[in-house]
Design a protein around this motif. Structure first.
Motif, PDB file in Angstrom:
ATOM      1  N   LEU A   1       7.827  11.602   4.614  1.00 52.01           N
ATOM      2  CA  LEU A   1       8.927  12.039   3.764  1.00 52.01           C
ATOM      3  C   LEU A   1       8.603  12.034   2.277  1.00 52.01           C
ATOM      4  O   LEU A   1       9.477  12.291   1.454  1.00 52.01           O
ATOM      5  CB  LEU A   1      10.188  11.196   4.024  1.00 52.01           C
ATOM      6  N   HIS A   2       7.353  11.751   1.915  1.00 51.82           N
ATOM      7  CA  HIS A   2       6.913  12.013   0.544  1.00 51.82           C
ATOM      8  C   HIS A   2       6.205  13.362   0.453  1.00 51.82           C
ATOM      9  O   HIS A   2       5.836  13.799  -0.634  1.00 51.82           O
ATOM     10  CB  HIS A   2       5.997  10.901   0.037  1.00 51.82           C
ATOM     11  N   LEU A   3       6.011  14.009   1.613  1.00 52.15           N
ATOM     12  CA  LEU A   3       5.386  15.335   1.679  1.00 52.15           C
ATOM     13  C   LEU A   3       4.050  15.377   0.957  1.00 52.15           C
ATOM     14  O   LEU A   3       3.721  16.345   0.275  1.00 52.15           O
ATOM     15  CB  LEU A   3       6.344  16.400   1.102  1.00 52.15           C
ATOM     16  N   ASP A   4       3.273  14.294   1.105  1.00 50.59           N
ATOM     17  CA  ASP A   4       1.940  14.261   0.514  1.00 50.59           C
ATOM     18  C   ASP A   4       0.945  13.801   1.572  1.00 50.59           C
ATOM     19  O   ASP A   4       1.296  13.647   2.739  1.00 50.59           O
ATOM     20  CB  ASP A   4       1.907  13.363  -0.731  1.00 50.59           C
ATOM     21  N   GLY A   5      -0.294  13.586   1.173  1.00 50.95           N
ATOM     22  CA  GLY A   5      -1.315  13.228   2.136  1.00 50.95           C
ATOM     23  C   GLY A   5      -1.495  11.747   2.339  1.00 50.95           C
ATOM     24  O   GLY A   5      -2.445  11.326   2.998  1.00 50.95           O
ATOM     25  N   SER A   6      -0.619  10.914   1.777  1.00 53.53           N
ATOM     26  CA  SER A   6      -0.809   9.475   1.877  1.00 53.53           C
ATOM     27  C   SER A   6      -0.499   8.987   3.287  1.00 53.53           C
ATOM     28  O   SER A   6       0.574   9.209   3.816  1.00 53.53           O
ATOM     29  CB  SER A   6       0.082   8.750   0.859  1.00 53.53           C
ATOM     30  N   TRP A   7      -1.447   8.322   3.898  1.00 51.66           N
ATOM     31  CA  TRP A   7      -1.293   7.698   5.199  1.00 51.66           C
ATOM     32  C   TRP A   7      -0.761   8.666   6.252  1.00 51.66           C
ATOM     33  O   TRP A   7       0.008   8.302   7.122  1.00 51.66           O
ATOM     34  CB  TRP A   7      -0.347   6.497   5.105  1.00 51.66           C
ATOM     35  N   GLY A   8      -1.131   9.929   6.180  1.00 51.33           N
ATOM     36  CA  GLY A   8      -0.652  10.864   7.189  1.00 51.33           C
ATOM     37  C   GLY A   8      -0.704  12.284   6.675  1.00 51.33           C
ATOM     38  O   GLY A   8      -1.154  12.559   5.567  1.00 51.33           O
TER      39      GLY A   8
ATOM     40  N   ARG B   1      11.133   8.612  -4.670  1.00 52.64           N
ATOM     41  CA  ARG B   1      12.413   8.219  -4.103  1.00 52.64           C
ATOM     42  C   ARG B   1      13.379   9.397  -4.017  1.00 52.64           C
ATOM     43  O   ARG B   1      14.168   9.508  -3.081  1.00 52.64           O
ATOM     44  CB  ARG B   1      13.040   7.074  -4.899  1.00 52.64           C
ATOM     45  N   GLU B   2      13.309  10.311  -4.992  1.00 54.46           N
ATOM     46  CA  GLU B   2      14.156  11.505  -4.939  1.00 54.46           C
ATOM     47  C   GLU B   2      13.743  12.394  -3.782  1.00 54.46           C
ATOM     48  O   GLU B   2      14.597  12.930  -3.052  1.00 54.46           O
ATOM     49  CB  GLU B   2      14.067  12.272  -6.253  1.00 54.46           C
ATOM     50  N   VAL B   3      12.440  12.572  -3.600  1.00 55.87           N
ATOM     51  CA  VAL B   3      11.954  13.382  -2.478  1.00 55.87           C
ATOM     52  C   VAL B   3      12.365  12.745  -1.157  1.00 55.87           C
ATOM     53  O   VAL B   3      12.809  13.432  -0.227  1.00 55.87           O
ATOM     54  CB  VAL B   3      10.424  13.549  -2.562  1.00 55.87           C
ATOM     55  N   HIS B   4      12.228  11.438  -1.081  1.00 54.61           N
ATOM     56  CA  HIS B   4      12.636  10.680   0.100  1.00 54.61           C
ATOM     57  C   HIS B   4      14.099  10.982   0.443  1.00 54.61           C
ATOM     58  O   HIS B   4      14.437  11.336   1.581  1.00 54.61           O
ATOM     59  CB  HIS B   4      12.423   9.193  -0.221  1.00 54.61           C
ATOM     60  N   ARG B   5      14.974  10.863  -0.547  1.00 59.74           N
ATOM     61  CA  ARG B   5      16.404  11.094  -0.321  1.00 59.74           C
ATOM     62  C   ARG B   5      16.680  12.529   0.109  1.00 59.74           C
ATOM     63  O   ARG B   5      17.451  12.783   1.046  1.00 59.74           O
ATOM     64  CB  ARG B   5      17.195  10.764  -1.586  1.00 59.74           C
TER      65      ARG B   5
ATOM     66  N   VAL C   1      18.057  16.626   4.318  1.00 60.47           N
ATOM     67  CA  VAL C   1      17.674  17.793   5.115  1.00 60.47           C
ATOM     68  C   VAL C   1      17.735  17.465   6.598  1.00 60.47           C
ATOM     69  O   VAL C   1      18.278  18.230   7.409  1.00 60.47           O
ATOM     70  CB  VAL C   1      16.269  18.281   4.711  1.00 60.47           C
ATOM     71  N   LEU C   2      17.179  16.317   6.985  1.00 58.37           N
ATOM     72  CA  LEU C   2      17.177  15.933   8.394  1.00 58.37           C
ATOM     73  C   LEU C   2      18.592  15.727   8.915  1.00 58.37           C
ATOM     74  O   LEU C   2      18.911  16.123  10.043  1.00 58.37           O
ATOM     75  CB  LEU C   2      16.367  14.645   8.574  1.00 58.37           C
TER      76      LEU C   2
ATOM     77  N   LYS D   1       0.859  -1.172   0.000  1.00 57.78           N
ATOM     78  CA  LYS D   1       0.000   0.000   0.000  1.00 57.78           C
ATOM     79  C   LYS D   1       0.903   1.232   0.000  1.00 57.78           C
ATOM     80  O   LYS D   1       2.073   1.152   0.354  1.00 57.78           O
ATOM     81  CB  LYS D   1      -0.914  -0.005   1.229  1.00 57.78           C
ATOM     82  N   PRO D   2       0.379   2.388  -0.362  1.00 55.79           N
ATOM     83  CA  PRO D   2       1.251   3.581  -0.478  1.00 55.79           C
ATOM     84  C   PRO D   2       1.610   4.190   0.875  1.00 55.79           C
ATOM     85  O   PRO D   2       1.202   5.304   1.215  1.00 55.79           O
ATOM     86  CB  PRO D   2       0.405   4.546  -1.309  1.00 55.79           C
ATOM     87  N   VAL D   3       2.356   3.435   1.668  1.00 55.79           N
ATOM     88  CA  VAL D   3       2.800   3.935   2.975  1.00 55.79           C
ATOM     89  C   VAL D   3       4.082   4.731   2.771  1.00 55.79           C
ATOM     90  O   VAL D   3       5.084   4.190   2.331  1.00 55.79           O
ATOM     91  CB  VAL D   3       3.052   2.781   3.963  1.00 55.79           C
ATOM     92  N   PRO D   4       4.080   6.014   3.069  1.00 55.51           N
ATOM     93  CA  PRO D   4       5.296   6.814   2.853  1.00 55.51           C
ATOM     94  C   PRO D   4       6.313   6.596   3.965  1.00 55.51           C
ATOM     95  O   PRO D   4       5.982   6.076   5.030  1.00 55.51           O
ATOM     96  CB  PRO D   4       4.762   8.251   2.902  1.00 55.51           C
TER      97      PRO D   4
END
Length: 214
Positions: free
Chosen positions: A140-147, A178-182, A187-188, A120-123
């Motif tokens: 860390l996908h900065l979207d509304g999926s699962w959170g 995956r790029e956004v994730h990285r 940043v962190l 499932k689309p769990v970020p």
């Protein structure tokens, strides 16, 4: 600091099921593991296993993604002033760290988690606390999926992280996840001085424990 965190965004960076990594400042590795067992996984006891590579730990204790659904193990260590604990086995959906894990003057605890094979689309998620209080968190996908899509937590800290992300043009729904994730991991790493030593985690032997139900 040599490795930072960006390498965690690579496919199957630690194990097949994804990654669950806890980083702490102000706690020894053994105390971090004890607090995870007592507060994040109540009812579990810690059984030391001795030094293990990640691959041997998975093989010897049936901790692959389709393995024993009762088993969770941690390999732990210390680098660059941070203690770390890396989870193996059935941590998915189980290893939620309450703010109380960071209780104590100046203690910080950072949790990074990605269920890569959930189906499932769990970020990827990030949560941090300091002195028993929420510090920062976002998906860390900065979207509304699962959170939630925005950065939450202590207002000044959340605003600083948001500004760091905006400087890289994030959020940007057109960029690959995956790029956004990285980029978020990088940043962190810079913002909070976080690093996870890739070589020891992937190739070295580290002290390991099995978290067992009492």
């Amino acid at each position: 600091m040599t490795d930072m965190l960006g390498w965690l965004a690579q496919p199957y960076s630690i194990a097949y099921g994804g990654y669950s990594v806890v980083l702490a400042r102000g706690l020894a590795p053994e105390e971090l593991v004890a607090r995870i067992a007592a507060e994040a996984l109540p009812g579990h006891t810690v059984r030391p296993l001795g030094p293990y590579t990640g691959e041997d730990l998975i093989d010897d204790h049936d901790l692959d993604f389709a393995g024993d659904f009762e088993a969770i193990a941690l390999r732990h260590g210390q680098a660059d002033g941070l203690s770390y604990a890396v989870a193996y086995g059935y941590w998915q959906g189980e290893l939620h760290l309450p703010e109380s894990v960071s209780r104590g003057d100046g203690v910080e605890v950072h949790h990074l988690e990605y269920e890569e094979e959930n189906g499932k689309p769990v970020p990827p998620f990030y949560r941090a606390s300091r002195d028993g209080q929420p510090l920062c968190g976002f998906n860390l996908h900065l979207d509304g999926s699962w959170g939630f899509a925005g950065v939450d937590g202590e207002p000044a800290v959340a605003a600083a992280v948001t500004a760091d992300l905006a400087a890289l043009g994030l959020p940007d729904p057109e960029r690959p996840n995956r790029e956004v994730h990285r980029l978020c991991l990088e940043v962190l790493g810079r913002r909070f001085g976080l690093t996870l030593p890739r070589g020891p985690v992937l190739e070295g032997e580290l002290p390991a424990v099995l978290l067992e139900t009492a």
